[in-house]
Design an enzyme around this catalytic site. Structure first.
Site, PDB file in Angstrom:
ATOM      1  N   GLY A   1       0.935  -1.138  -0.071  1.00 45.63           N
ATOM      2  CA  GLY A   1       0.185   0.103  -0.155  1.00 45.63           C
ATOM      3  C   GLY A   1       0.921   1.187  -0.115  1.00 45.63           C
ATOM      4  O   GLY A   1       0.828   2.077  -0.870  1.00 45.63           O
ATOM      5  N   ASP A   2       1.648   1.391   1.060  1.00 46.17           N
ATOM      6  CA  ASP A   2       2.436   2.818   1.181  1.00 46.17           C
ATOM      7  C   ASP A   2       3.841   2.111   1.417  1.00 46.17           C
ATOM      8  O   ASP A   2       4.916   2.780   1.788  1.00 46.17           O
ATOM      9  CB  ASP A   2       2.167   3.417   2.263  1.00 46.17           C
ATOM     10  CG  ASP A   2       2.214   2.763   3.495  1.00 46.17           C
ATOM     11  OD1 ASP A   2       2.031   1.543   3.584  1.00 46.17           O
ATOM     12  OD2 ASP A   2       2.107   3.650   4.666  1.00 46.17           O
TER      13      ASP A   2
END
Length: 580
Positions: A491-492
């Site tokens: 995701g990040d």
């Protein structure tokens, strides 16, 4: 329908021409090979007969030498023992004569005068040894009365000569002749009343005799000699000669079956010739001619069978040039037949051939302009239908290629940011590690996790979070070299492969740039969105020897940076530290 008939007619003409040319060439080639074999057999027969005559002449020459010495007055006077002084002078004279004869005839390796009154005692003996010709005297003289060449010769009358069997000389003290194949040629020494006083013996070196016979033969011809039982006396393979002397069997009739006729039915007076071939594979077959020596005036214990052979492959090698010429002629006529058939088929079925070429050239959805679409007959209708099909297939190929390109991009890239994905990154990392191990190089991997990204998703929304990820991905792409790799693996979470690191300090410089660049605000719909970055650094070879180990080391370093409050850069297996 006419085109099909034309093609069949052209094919029939082509096959007829090729078949006629091929059969003609085959029979011409076969006939030439037979002629070559027949000519080679005749040459072998002629050469073998010449050798047999030369052998007879050689033995006759030796017989004349024996008779000449046996008739020498000094031989009889010495054996009568009338005057000791005269005996000594005759011994010296005969020894000098023997020495001269051995020096003149290299195929003689021993001459002796035997005394019939003393059990065949050698009275005068001259031998050939390793350094020349030498006289044997005194206690080295031996009694030889028990040998056939002595007692058989003593039974002969004036002018008669005895020839022994060809054997390996095992007599003790034979000097150069010991252990070698030999013939003994002997004749009696008679007194004026015809009583045998002794024997003159010449030992003939069989190898030397036949070496002289074969000296002028071409290298491709091989010489054979056997006795009346077919046992080899001379053979190109020395292991087969005089096998009976070693208790073994090596027979000419086993190697050349046709020779058995000479051995079973020997000639009476005229020489008898047999042409035969050896048994074995095609590559080793020998064409041979054998002649059995006819009876002569010599009293020989047995006849000789002499032969010459030549490899069949060498005989037929002369036909290679003719075969190549025949092959060229056959190929030329075949090509003409095929060309005429092709011209006829082309003239009658050219439009169909044009369509076939167009269809064959339609590869990968490419359109061909060779179709005869302007015709107004059935062939024109077929051409236009094929053209329409090509257009449809070309469109389908274009769509398929576009889809394939998209699938390939999705398989290796992150759909949101356009960066490489985890699978592509791991593949690049494996390749980079392999190169680094081979070249003893260094590389580094940065594991980046965004600080505060979850709050943006929760407070502003996922659209804002996606905008932040795209903007930061673009910054990361601009911060590294073209040879480095940036990928989004979660995701990040981002990873960066820095290849070919020469100085570890350079990695820290890149890590600080990344951390500072990601801390800059992102503009989105009039708002400034800020995040931070925690960076974990793993280096090869210090922190891992393979991709998984290096990834885990960098990940753990990132978590230490995260747990230290964020915005930190930590190295694998090192305590958290803030870089200035």
């Amino acid at each position: 329908m006419k085109g099909g008939i034309s093609w069949r007619l052209g094919l029939a003409l082509a096959l007829s021409g090729v078949l006629a040319a091929g059969l003609t060439g085959y029979y011409a080639y076969s006939a030439s090979r037979q002629l070559l074999v027949s000519a080679a057999e005749q040459r072998l027969v002629t050469a073998t007969r010449v050798l047999v005559r030369q052998l007879a002449v050689g033995l006759d020459g030796t017989a004349r030498d024996v008779l000449m010495v046996a008739g020498h007055p000094g031989a009889g006077r010495m054996l009568l023992r009338t005057d000791p002084e005269l005996v000594a002078r005759n011994e010296t004279t005969l020894a000098q004569l023997f020495r001269q004869m051995l020096e003149t005839h290299p195929e003689y390796f021993q001459m002796r005068l035997m005394d019939a009154a003393n059990h065949g005692l050698e009275r005068v003996r001259v031998d050939r040894d390793d350094i020349g010709v030498t006289r044997v005297q005194g206690e080295d003289l031996q009694e030889k009365g028990h040998y056939p060449y002595v007692y058989e010769a003593l039974r002969l009358g004036a002018g008669q000569v005895y020839v022994s069997r060809a054997v390996i000389n095992h007599e003790v003290g034979a000097h150069a002749g010991h252990g070698k194949p030999a013939l003994e040629v002997s004749a009696p020494v008679l007194d004026p009343h015809g009583v045998a006083l002794g024997v003159i013996v010449i030992n003939v070196d069989l190898n030397g005799l036949f070496g002289q016979l074969a000296a002028d033969l071409p290298p491709s011809l091989q010489l054979y000699l056997s006795n009346a039982q077919g046992e080899y006396l001379v053979h190109p393979d020395r292991s087969k000669t005089f096998a009976f002397d070693r208790g073994q069997s090596s027979l000419v009739q086993d190697e050349f079956p046709g020779v058995r006729e000479l051995l079973v039915n020997p000639p009476a007076q005229d020489e008898q010739t047999v042409v035969t071939r050896s048994e074995g594979s095609d590559a080793s077959v020998q064409v041979a001619a054998f002649v059995r020596q006819p009876a002569t005036a010599l009293k020989a214990e047995e006849d000789f069978v002499l032969g010459l052979s030549q490899p069949l492959s060498e005989v037929l090698s002369e036909s290679d040039s003719l075969g190549r010429m025949v092959l060229r002629i056959v190929a030329a006529f075949s090509a003409m037949a095929v060309l005429l058939a092709a011209l006829l088929a082309r003239a009658l079925t050219r439009p169909l051939a044009q369509i076939v070429r167009a269809v064959e050239g339609f590869v990968g959805g490419l359109r061909s302009d060779e179709l005869p679409t302007d015709r107004r007959d059935e062939i024109g209708m077929l051409a236009r239908s094929i053209e329409h099909m090509q257009l449809q297939i070309s469109g389908q190929f274009a769509k398929l290629a576009q889809k394939q390109h998209e699938l390939d991009h999705l398989a290796s890239h992150d759909s949101l940011t356009g960066l490489q994905n985890r699978r592509f990154f791991m593949d690049r990392l494996d390749h980079a590690l392999a190169h680094a191990r081979r070249d003893q190089g260094r590389l580094a991997m940065l594991f980046v996790d965004l600080d505060g990204f979850k709050e943006i998703n929760d407070s502003v929304g996922h659209a804002a979070g996606d905008a932040v990820l795209k903007a930061l991905a673009l910054r990361l792409r601009h911060l590294v070299r073209e040879s480095d790799t940036v990928a989004r693996i979660g995701g990040d979470e981002f990873v960066i492969l820095i290849d070919q690191v020469s100085d570890p300090e350079d990695v820290d410089v890149v890590a600080r740039k990344i951390r500072d660049a990601l801390a800059e605000p992102v503009q989105w719909e009039g708002r400034e969105l800020r995040v931070g970055a925690s960076v974990g650094v793993g280096r090869f070879p210090e922190h891992g020897q393979d991709a998984e180990t290096l990834m885990v080391a960098a990940d753990q370093a990132m978590y230490r940076a995260k747990s230290g409050g964020g915005g930190l850069i930590c190295h694998a297996e090192a305590p958290p530290r803030r870089l200035p």
